[in-house]
Scaffold this motif. Sequence first.
Motif, mmCIF file in Angstrom:
data_model
loop_
_atom_site.group_PDB
_atom_site.id
_atom_site.type_symbol
_atom_site.label_atom_id
_atom_site.label_comp_id
_atom_site.label_asym_id
_atom_site.label_seq_id
_atom_site.Cartn_x
_atom_site.Cartn_y
_atom_site.Cartn_z
ATOM 1 N N ILE A 147 0.878 -1.174 0.000
ATOM 2 C CA ILE A 147 0.000 0.000 0.000
ATOM 3 C C ILE A 147 0.910 1.218 0.000
ATOM 4 C CG2 ILE A 147 -1.784 1.289 1.207
ATOM 5 C CD1 ILE A 147 -2.754 -1.381 0.187
ATOM 6 N N ALA A 160 -0.868 5.600 4.182
ATOM 7 C CA ALA A 160 -0.695 4.201 3.797
ATOM 8 C C ALA A 160 -0.879 3.285 5.007
ATOM 9 C CB ALA A 160 0.677 3.987 3.165
ATOM 10 N N GLN A 186 -3.390 0.160 5.836
ATOM 11 C CA GLN A 186 -2.851 -1.101 6.328
ATOM 12 C C GLN A 186 -3.564 -1.534 7.617
ATOM 13 O OE1 GLN A 186 1.010 -0.870 8.208
ATOM 14 N NE2 GLN A 186 1.669 -2.812 7.247
ATOM 15 N N ALA A 195 3.181 -1.190 4.063
ATOM 16 C CA ALA A 195 2.764 0.207 3.899
ATOM 17 C C ALA A 195 3.989 1.077 3.681
ATOM 18 C CB ALA A 195 1.996 0.677 5.130
ATOM 19 N N TRP A 250 -2.223 0.302 -4.674
ATOM 20 C CA TRP A 250 -1.848 -1.024 -4.157
ATOM 21 C C TRP A 250 -1.163 -1.803 -5.277
ATOM 22 C CZ3 TRP A 250 -4.926 -5.674 -5.320
ATOM 23 C CH2 TRP A 250 -5.997 -5.429 -6.177
#
Length: 634
Positions: A565, A586, A590, A605, A631
């Motif tokens: 991510i 991010a 997560q 992340a 992603w």
Amino acid sequence: MHRVFLFCFALATITLQNASAQDVTLSRKAREVYDKAQKAWQDRKLPEATELFEKVLEIEPNSYDTHLRLAQVYELQRKPDLVRKHYYKAVNLKPDAPQSAAAFQWIGRDHFNVQRYDSAQFYFEKAFALFPARSSLSRLAEKSVASARFAQQAVKNPLSIEKKSMGDTVNFLGTQYFPVMTADDETLIFTGLTANRDENIYFTRRIKGDRWDVPEEISKTINTPNNEGTCTVSADGRTLVFTACNRPDGLGSCDLYISHKVGKEWSQPVNLGHEVNSREWESQPSLSADGHTLYFASDRKGGVGKRDIWMTHLDDKKQWTAPKNLGPAINTPDDENAPFIHANGRTLFYSSNGLPGMGGFDIFITQKTDTVWAAPANIGYPINTVSDQVGLFIASNGENAYYTDDNTEKGGGRSLLYTFKVPESLQKIITPTRYAKGKVFDKKTGTVLASDIDLFDLKTQTKVGSFTSDSQNGSFLAVLNSGGEYAFYVSKPGYLFKSLSFSVNNDQSFVDLEIPLEAIEKDRAEVLNNIFFKTGEYILDDKSKVELDKLTDFLNKNKTIKIEISGHTDDVGSDTENMALSQRRAQSVQYYLQQSGIAADRILAKGYGETKPVAPNDSDENRQKNRRIEWRIL
């Protein structure tokens, strides 16, 4: 109007059966002739009965019972001038006799049919006063009084419409009816009756403006030597439900069948089965825009009246549920038919002869809020007239209407397809829709893909539609309510799901989308377009839940996949601040995935700040593109 005459004839017969069948004032000679006339009447020897009753009047011109009987005989022979003559004579002779109620009712209907509504009200009120209280005949007279009052006001306040024939190209048969359209307003489908009395389904495409191509039979797979009648089509034109009667696989007199279009070909129609069809009559279907909810008319058991409006929908297993009656808010003890659910899914039009109106079947409108239908309203004159009105269709944008009218300037009993601009008063209460159309394909190979498409309303966090793209050409069409803020999810096994985000306003007629899907391969990535943060913050907005649940579902279905991510920002602010913000955003995603049951070691992340822009930071639009969460397959 013949059935109205015959119905009133039945009323008169019932009324007379409850009264003395003999006029005690008749002379002996007149009585002998009257008795012979009665015998001929009972034996249904109408010419003989007519001649004998007329002879009674030659002897006794003021025989009340004879005038009533002659009116009934002439009504059965469809001679309204003579019916009128003898009913008037009867009510003049005995205006207060209970037997005169049916005569007053017929005279009221006679005035109503020629739009003399004030006179009609007068005679209906006379009938109402004479019929037995709380009887079915009394309720009929009461409804007739209400219709006469309504009609008087309706003609004083007409809707501003200009009915226009769809032209001889479309109206190529003596009879064509029940028009339906695809959401893009480009394909018209309707039922036509050939000279050989064969009902078939036809389609035509818009050429330009109001010009239409020559109609063609929809498919040899669907049309047969038997009758295929009233139909409905999903917004994308790829699901068709139609009526067919007396087929070998039929369950009742008329059943509903379904067919799906793949590419240019329609599948073999399938009976909707015991859950939807009964041993009775099912007809006049109307599909919701996504093809998942079906309204139809039926006289099956368990209804409110004779023919009612029912509804069924597809469950999670793609099976049609047991139909539910729409209840007394919509259905009356009389007949309701020809439902049409607008593309917005909340506005229902249907025809009824059980509510006050302009005569026969009128078209009514009702709106659904949550699961409750509002009281229906007559849509008014001159859409509704003294003729029967059925089969109204309103385009998805709420601007144009299509319907059948059998009271045409050409006469000859033809039923033609007409169109008109929906008046503003109606447009105001019909939430218009727009549509998204486009194609789904493999990004790497360009191969078209059959995929599932889910449409969510971001404001309510609810799914508002499910669609598929065509396996032959990848095309799709999805209806969108105007003013909505939508999330669009495209998914197919073996591919990363694609998310899109857009709003629909009244200035847009449609959204055109080309949707490439990425195969599940290392380093393939997608943007999460429906992840939302407040400016400069990293706390997820509630509107992000739909998107994150979709990602959770993807990871649950692909348990061996690990993803990164990544957070990205535009160039506003310092490099350090942007790097920190992107990392925290991010990590917020997560954390949500971990809370949803995804193992921590499957999610990395990482924040990239402003280091990986996808567009120059030279405009608000481009900066918005750079502020994103992606992603990527690891």
